[in-house]
Design an enzyme around this catalytic site. Structure first.
Site, PDB file in Angstrom:
ATOM      1  N   LYS A 176       0.827  -1.211   0.000  1.00  0.00           N
ATOM      2  CA  LYS A 176       0.000   0.000   0.000  1.00  0.00           C
ATOM      3  C   LYS A 176       0.864   1.265   0.000  1.00  0.00           C
ATOM      4  O   LYS A 176       0.452   2.306  -0.518  1.00  0.00           O
ATOM      5  CB  LYS A 176      -0.910   0.009   1.230  1.00  0.00           C
ATOM      6  N   LYS A 177       2.063   1.176   0.577  1.00  0.00           N
ATOM      7  CA  LYS A 177       2.957   2.336   0.615  1.00  0.00           C
ATOM      8  C   LYS A 177       3.660   2.584  -0.712  1.00  0.00           C
ATOM      9  O   LYS A 177       4.402   3.558  -0.838  1.00  0.00           O
ATOM     10  CB  LYS A 177       3.992   2.160   1.734  1.00  0.00           C
ATOM     11  N   LEU A 178       3.444   1.734  -1.688  1.00  0.00           N
ATOM     12  CA  LEU A 178       3.961   2.015  -3.025  1.00  0.00           C
ATOM     13  C   LEU A 178       3.152   3.109  -3.713  1.00  0.00           C
ATOM     14  O   LEU A 178       3.470   3.502  -4.839  1.00  0.00           O
ATOM     15  CB  LEU A 178       3.939   0.732  -3.871  1.00  0.00           C
ATOM     16  N   ASP A 179       2.116   3.577  -3.039  1.00  0.00           N
ATOM     17  CA  ASP A 179       1.337   4.722  -3.521  1.00  0.00           C
ATOM     18  C   ASP A 179       2.264   5.915  -3.765  1.00  0.00           C
ATOM     19  O   ASP A 179       3.205   6.165  -3.007  1.00  0.00           O
ATOM     20  CB  ASP A 179       0.282   5.082  -2.474  1.00  0.00           C
TER      21      ASP A 179
ATOM     22  N   ASP B 250       8.348  -2.388   5.847  1.00  0.00           N
ATOM     23  CA  ASP B 250       7.098  -3.132   5.708  1.00  0.00           C
ATOM     24  C   ASP B 250       7.186  -4.186   4.607  1.00  0.00           C
ATOM     25  O   ASP B 250       6.657  -5.291   4.748  1.00  0.00           O
ATOM     26  CB  ASP B 250       5.945  -2.171   5.415  1.00  0.00           C
TER      27      ASP B 250
END
Length: 767
Positions: free
Chosen positions: A221-224, A267
């Site tokens: 999700k942090k690849l946003d 993460d």
């Protein structure tokens, strides 16, 4: 290398220890088992996946219960503490406001809280369930007590949802179907047949995979783009915890590389690093450091400690035996078992010839008769596969529950998108219209509710509007229509409307399975402006504030400029707007690059008249605050001259309190000049904050323990009062008042607690 616990398994230990154990324990007549490279790394052979029967046998392989038992104990402990903290036992009466008109936000509209005294009983049952899990006492019943009350409270209030609260419920539910009471439990003392008995491998597989998913999906999700570019949590870099990094890096790079880059990498990799023997010590260090930092950065209750408790699950399942074996034998009566003799269990599948190919060390288990594959073994394997598949699917299931999608997908809680989105709200207006008379009025934002989360979620907004439409007739407003004008900035973008202000939300359509028709689109095309924002903000002085606005064609912003903001102007960045000064009845059309000063203490309207969205900014100075700070500076200089003896002029009566010591509250109270009184109050509080920040570790721990003690004390005293009320009825009002006052008693220094206003005065407070 010794075998592992399937794909979600990992152990701890050195090759030297393993070889020694094999040498000492292996029967002389036994032929050493040659392991393939795959079995050495992953703990299973390729043949274990070649058929359904082999897979069932693998997932039901007998496994040491020690690590699971220790985790059960630690999880029960942190959940017992959590009940009094984040779940809210210590402030339950404030949370549910029994009898008051309150708008609530349950997942299912038919769910309602019980009367307050019964809610205390619910929380007591949940606490006793957590305590029973910790002790391993009546284990199944304790798990049922905990998860039934926990999920009830969880579903009662969507506004309190977050990822870790969801995780607690999942882990509690998983433990309910596992054999977590086979090691270091009171049930083991009551039932010797289950004491120190094997547990099936799928018990570990589920827990380890669940924790892997928490880390890995959070990383995905942090690849946003917002996270990768450093816009999600940029404010964190100013926290004191990152001061060591700021010695070698500017704060901008600390935010980009350490906060965002470091969080992303950790993460994505933590689950893998915890899995393998060679990388596990490194993972333990970084994961522990990460969670300890989070415990200081965020108000996330027991989440950091829960995640710390999950890390040993990735170690060899017999690590507690080796760990506690190092303690003096005098403590063996209270410490977990260290014997390597493990009882067979009907929950596991044993091969025809009992071998040492399980995850235990050779020679550490009792011989067990070969067991036949039963339905419960197949059911455990099926559940494991389905649960893991469901947990990988849920974070991406938002195409089904489209009604819960807003600018971000789904309700915040089960997607593991932790800290990816930060929001700020600049303007919230609630307008009602009487359906009969047509009278228009306004409501204070948040009236009849204690939550603020409704402003970002269409489903909650619908519930709020429905609730308001039921409450307003009590105030002679018939068939009310409710309109919301909510301005939000997400990840440092323009402030813009999130919902259509022209739609009556009471009658508006909403379905959990259809897109929200009155949701306004996020203007992602304007995201590149954020770089320009930083340049503009960097060119301003410390007293000048700025707000960036974007609006849609055909809509307008009605705004009131406070009299404190004596120098406010509108600067157009893109599009075309028409500014109407309401009192002057004048209109001004502005193009990109134009600006206009708007009067303080008056309303104005900004209409977007271009075909594309308009972008403009408010630039203002809080002249009242600036004048106050200037007076504070003068008083500070005067006070310093008084104390060092360089002030020779006699002081007028209103300034004489400046001669008192910083901690002299009498001088503060007796000050006749309001500015002097505020200055002395500010000085005293700043001194208190400084004292707290410079406190030693022991003093901080003492303060923390005392604070928690009084919070827990209040929760249990109020619970006792509630149970007494249910058992024998309400006492006289005076007695009840005195009992509640006794429960509300706080530590002696509670009067000096620093409020949020002071924290903003002195800079970044602890987040």
């Amino acid at each position: 290398m010794e075998a592992r616990d399937a794909t979600a398994g990992a152990f701890v230990g050195t090759d030297k220890e393993k070889k020694s154990a094999k040498k000492d324990a292996a029967p002389k007549a036994a032929k050493p088992h040659t392991k393939s490279r795959m079995e050495e790394i992953f703990g299973f052979r390729k043949e274990d996946l070649s058929s359904w029967e082999n897979l069932v046998a693998l997932l039901n392989r007998p496994t040491d219960p020690a690590s699971l038992g220790i985790f059960r104990c630690m999880f029960g402990l942190v959940m017992a503490i959590d009940v009094t903290q984040e779940r809210g036992l210590s402030h339950l009466d404030y949370k549910y406001l029994d009898g008051a008109p309150v708008c609530r936000f349950p997942l299912f509209n038919f769910l309602e809280p019980l009367p307050l005294d019964w809610m205390y009983v619910v929380y007591l049952v949940m606490f006793l369930g957590a305590l029973g899990i910790m002790l391993g006492c009546f284990y199944r019943l304790s798990c049922l007590m905990f998860i039934s009350t926990y999920w009830y409270i969880f579903f009662l209030d969507k506004t309190a949802w977050n990822n870790h609260s969801y995780l607690y419920g999942l882990i509690g539910s998983l433990l309910a179907i596992m054999d977590g009471n086979r090691y270091w439990s009171l049930d083991g003392l009551r039932k010797p047949s289950i004491r120190n008995a094997h547990v099936p491998l799928w018990n570990y597989t589920l827990l380890r995979t669940q924790i892997f998913i928490v880390y890995f999906i959070a990383g995905v999700k942090k690849l946003d783009a917002d996270w990768v570019e450093g816009y999600s949590m940029s404010y964190l870099a100013h926290h004191w915890l990152f001061d060591p990094f700021k010695v070698i890096l500017p704060v901008e790079l600390v935010s980009l590389l350490v906060v965002h880059g470091g969080g992303l990498i950790l993460d994505l990799t933590a689950g893998y690093l915890l899995f393998f023997d060679a990388t596990r010590p490194v993972a333990f260090f970084f994961v522990s450091y990460f969670h300890c930092m989070n415990s200081q950065l965020f108000s996330i209750g027991m989440f950091s400690y829960t995640m710390l408790a999950t890390s040993p699950l990735f170690c060899y399942a017999d690590w507690p035996r080796r760990f506690f074996a190092r303690f003096p034998s005098l403590l063996s009566g209270v410490l977990p078992l260290t014997t390597e003799e493990i009882q067979p269990s009907a929950s596991c599948l044993y091969p025809e010839i009992h071998s040492n190919s399980s995850n235990e060390r050779p020679g550490t288990q009792n011989p067990a008769k070969a067991s036949k594959m039963r339905f419960k073994h197949k059911l455990g394997a099926v559940f494991t596969i389905l649960y893991i598949a469901e947990q990988f699917f849920l974070p991406y299931s938002h195409f089904i529950t489209q009604g819960y999608n807003n600018w971000t997908n789904g309700l915040y809680g089960y997607s593991w998108d932790m800290m990816v989105h930060s929001r700020s709200h600049q303007h919230v207006k609630i307008t009602y219209k009487d359906g009969k008379t047509g009278e228009i009025g306004y409501l204070n934002p948040g009236v009849f509710t204690q939550s603020r989360r409704w402003k970002d979620h269409g489903d909650m907004l619908k519930q709020y509007a429905t609730c308001l439409s039921g409450l307003l007739p009590r105030y002679n407003i018939s068939h009310p229509e409710i309109y919301f004008d909510i301005w939000v900035s997400i990840n440092e973008r323009f402030q813009q409307r999130i919902f259509d202000p022209r739609v009556d939300i009471v009658t508006a359509e909403w379905s959990p399975f259809k897109p929200n028709p009155w949701l306004m689109p996020l203007l992602v095309d304007l995201s590149p402006w954020r770089t320009k924002f930083q340049e503009i903000e960097g060119s301003l002085d410390n007293q000048t504030e700025i707000v960036f606005i974007a609006d849609f064609t055909g809509l307008h912003l009605e705004n009131f400029v406070s009299e404190d903001l004596g120098n406010t102007s509108i600067h157009v960045l893109q599009g075309q707007v028409n500014v109407e000064i309401v009192e002057e009845k004048k209109n001004h059309t502005l193009q990109p690059g134009d600006q206009i000063k708007v009067p303080a203490g008056a309303y104005h309207k900004v209409y977007t008249i271009s075909e594309s969205p308009s972008c403009y900014m408010y630039v203002y100075v809080n002249t009242t605050e600036a004048a106050l700070l200037q007076n504070f500076t003068k008083l500070q200089e005067l006070q310093e001259r008084i104390r060092n003896g360089t002030e020779t002029e006699p002081l007028p009566p209103e300034l004489q309190p400046l001669m008192a010591a910083d901690d002299d509250r009498e001088a503060e109270v007796n000050a006749t000049d309001p500015v002097v009184q505020l200055f002395l109050k500010r000085q005293r509080r700043m001194k208190e904050v400084k004292k707290r920040r410079e406190a030693g570790v022991l003093e901080r721990l003492d303060r923390f323990a005392v604070k928690k003690y009084y919070a827990i004390r209040r929760g249990f005293l109020m619970t006792a009062i509630a149970i007494r009320n249910l058992a024998v009825g309400l006492p006289p009002v005076e007695q009840l008042r005195s009992e509640v006052a006794f429960a509300n008693m706080k530590e002696p220094e509670a009067e000096a607690e620093t409020d949020e206003t002071l924290k903003r005065e002195v800079g970044h407070a602890e987040l």
